[in-house]
Design an enzyme around this catalytic site. Structure first.
Site, PDB file in Angstrom:
ATOM      1  N   ASP A 163       0.840  -1.203   0.000  1.00 22.66           N
ATOM      2  CA  ASP A 163       0.000   0.000   0.000  1.00 22.66           C
ATOM      3  C   ASP A 163       0.879   1.258   0.000  1.00 22.66           C
ATOM      4  O   ASP A 163       0.375   2.381  -0.049  1.00 22.66           O
ATOM      5  CB  ASP A 163      -1.029  -0.001   1.142  1.00 22.66           C
ATOM      6  CG  ASP A 163      -0.411  -0.020   2.518  1.00 22.66           C
ATOM      7  OD1 ASP A 163       0.831  -0.123   2.628  1.00 22.66           O
ATOM      8  OD2 ASP A 163      -1.165   0.074   3.515  1.00 22.66           O
ATOM      9  N   SER A 164       2.197   1.064  -0.032  1.00 20.30           N
ATOM     10  CA  SER A 164       3.107   2.186  -0.276  1.00 20.30           C
ATOM     11  C   SER A 164       2.845   2.768  -1.665  1.00 20.30           C
ATOM     12  O   SER A 164       3.358   3.836  -1.999  1.00 20.30           O
ATOM     13  CB  SER A 164       4.569   1.731  -0.155  1.00 20.30           C
ATOM     14  OG  SER A 164       4.800   0.603  -0.980  1.00 20.30           O
ATOM     15  N   ASP A 202      -0.904  -6.199  -0.089  1.00 22.48           N
ATOM     16  CA  ASP A 202      -1.321  -5.558   1.161  1.00 22.48           C
ATOM     17  C   ASP A 202      -2.826  -5.388   1.221  1.00 22.48           C
ATOM     18  O   ASP A 202      -3.455  -5.006   0.229  1.00 22.48           O
ATOM     19  CB  ASP A 202      -0.709  -4.148   1.245  1.00 22.48           C
ATOM     20  CG  ASP A 202       0.560  -4.112   2.057  1.00 22.48           C
ATOM     21  OD1 ASP A 202       0.799  -5.032   2.850  1.00 22.48           O
ATOM     22  OD2 ASP A 202       1.316  -3.133   1.894  1.00 22.48           O
ATOM     23  N   LYS A 236      -0.972  -9.421   3.053  1.00 19.79           N
ATOM     24  CA  LYS A 236      -0.216  -8.909   4.206  1.00 19.79           C
ATOM     25  C   LYS A 236      -1.096  -7.961   5.005  1.00 19.79           C
ATOM     26  O   LYS A 236      -1.776  -7.115   4.412  1.00 19.79           O
ATOM     27  CB  LYS A 236       1.062  -8.198   3.745  1.00 19.79           C
ATOM     28  CG  LYS A 236       1.848  -7.569   4.912  1.00 19.79           C
ATOM     29  CD  LYS A 236       3.280  -7.217   4.542  1.00 19.79           C
ATOM     30  CE  LYS A 236       3.441  -5.945   3.772  1.00 19.79           C
ATOM     31  NZ  LYS A 236       2.998  -4.733   4.481  1.00 19.79           N
ATOM     32  N   GLU A 269      -1.123  -5.471   8.696  1.00 19.94           N
ATOM     33  CA  GLU A 269      -0.343  -4.881   9.786  1.00 19.94           C
ATOM     34  C   GLU A 269      -0.923  -5.404  11.098  1.00 19.94           C
ATOM     35  O   GLU A 269      -2.134  -5.330  11.330  1.00 19.94           O
ATOM     36  CB  GLU A 269      -0.400  -3.355   9.684  1.00 19.94           C
ATOM     37  CG  GLU A 269       0.263  -2.890   8.399  1.00 19.94           C
ATOM     38  CD  GLU A 269       0.438  -1.386   8.287  1.00 19.94           C
ATOM     39  OE1 GLU A 269       0.132  -0.648   9.259  1.00 19.94           O
ATOM     40  OE2 GLU A 269       0.892  -0.946   7.220  1.00 19.94           O
ATOM     41  N   GLU A 285       9.393  -4.193  10.635  1.00 21.06           N
ATOM     42  CA  GLU A 285       9.709  -2.839  10.151  1.00 21.06           C
ATOM     43  C   GLU A 285      10.298  -1.983  11.264  1.00 21.06           C
ATOM     44  O   GLU A 285       9.705  -1.841  12.339  1.00 21.06           O
ATOM     45  CB  GLU A 285       8.452  -2.179   9.557  1.00 21.06           C
ATOM     46  CG  GLU A 285       8.758  -0.753   9.080  1.00 21.06           C
ATOM     47  CD  GLU A 285       7.835  -0.199   8.008  1.00 21.06           C
ATOM     48  OE1 GLU A 285       6.966  -0.932   7.489  1.00 21.06           O
ATOM     49  OE2 GLU A 285       8.003   0.998   7.682  1.00 21.06           O
TER      50      GLU A 285
HETATM   51  O1  KIV Z   1       3.559  -1.061   1.577  1.00 23.35           O
HETATM   52  C1  KIV Z   1       4.727  -1.467   1.544  1.00 23.35           C
HETATM   53  O2  KIV Z   1       5.481  -1.260   0.598  1.00 23.35           O
HETATM   54  C2  KIV Z   1       5.206  -2.204   2.702  1.00 23.35           C
HETATM   55  C3  KIV Z   1       6.680  -2.336   2.865  1.00 23.35           C
HETATM   56  C4  KIV Z   1       7.179  -1.056   3.377  1.00 23.35           C
HETATM   57  C5  KIV Z   1       7.041  -3.501   3.708  1.00 23.35           C
HETATM   58  O3  KIV Z   1       4.428  -2.634   3.517  1.00 23.35           O
END
Ligand code: KIV
Length: 266
Positions: free
Chosen positions: A45-46, A84, A113, A115, A182
């Site tokens: 989600d980056s 994510d 993924k 959090e 992280e």
């Molecule tokens: O969203 C992302 O790119 C991430 C990484 C920073 C691990 O979760």
């Protein structure tokens, strides 16, 4: 040389032996480049901060993740993929399962993924029991921050370290396939990696993890205006190469050196 498809069994065998590699991708061209070179491709989600210029990841929608996810997975044949779950899409077991099933069936990513902290271990357990392969993300959870400037590393204080170790052990028991660490200090990252039988993937968590992940735009230096965290290393200056190409295009158009007749239809 024949390229071999990566699978989870092979990645598990790398624990404590060969570092696992993971980079983010949000589009077809990057998926094509990364495929088979890294073990894991993360549709993170980056995408919100790197591609859409958002200040944090909270504005990333489920639809955005689905469409970037599909573009990447369709173009990934050898590496495994992780997607994510965006902010507020896994607040309880029911919501998490519905959304995880939808994002997996739409994108065909291998793992989702989320959090994680002590409050949502039961969600990892619920998803795992329903055959969803979950990657947990601990330490700094970016979705908790509206202002990324406030992010600081964690795990240095003994009580913090103990909580993280306890959390990691519970997440493994709940069924996590990997744990992303992280911004966790070196010694705590080592202790977590040592007590788990699943691999840890670090971002700002030292070489004491079983693998490393970074955001692709950061290693390429796509945008030098954005201040990068301490854990980022630039491996190339793509911004410089793109600027040069753009300047050359503008120069050639202005001087009528582009397009030539070979670029034109008769
Ligand atoms: O969203 C992302 O790119 C991430 C990484 C920073 C691990 O979760």
């Amino acid at each position: 040389m024949k390229k071999i498809k990566i699978n989870y069994k092979k990645l598990l065998k790398k624990k404590n032996k060969i570092p696992i590699t993971c980079l983010t991708a949000y589009s077809m061209p990057l998926a094509n480049i990364l495929d088979g070179k890294v073990d894991l491709i993360l549709i993170g989600d980056s995408v919100g901060t790197t591609l859409y210029g958002m200040k944090n990841t909270r504005g990333v929608t489920f639809e955005m993740m689905k469409s970037h996810g599909k573009a990447v997975v369709i173009n990934t044949k050898l590496s495994m993929t992780i997607i994510d779950m965006p902010y507020n899409t896994y607040r309880n077991k029911k919501e998490a399962l519905k959304n995880a099933l939808e994002i997996i069936s739409f994108t065909k990513a291998d793992f989702i993924k989320i959090e994680t902290d002590l409050n949502n271990i039961e969600i990892v357990e619920h998803l795992s029991k329903n055959k969803i392969k979950v990657v947990a993300h601990i330490g700094v959870n970016p979705q908790k921050y509206s202002d990324f400037k406030k992010i600081k590393s964690v795990g240095k204080q003994p009580n913090e370290a103990k909580k993280l170790l306890d959390l990691a052990a519970k997440l493994e028991k709940a069924g996590s396939k990997f744990i992303v660490l992280e911004c966790i200090n070196q010694s705590t990252a080592k202790k977590i990696t040592d007590i788990l039988s699943i691999p840890t993937i670090g971002i700002g968590a030292s070489k004491n993890c079983d693998g490393q992940v970074l955001v692709i735009d950061d290693i390429l230096n796509f945008n030098s205006d954005i201040k990068k965290p301490k854990f980022v290393k630039n491996f190339i200056n793509i911004e410089g190469s793109i600027s040069m190409a753009v300047n050359n295009f503008v120069r050639d158009v202005k001087n009528k050196k582009f397009p030539l007749s070979k670029h034109s239809y008769k």
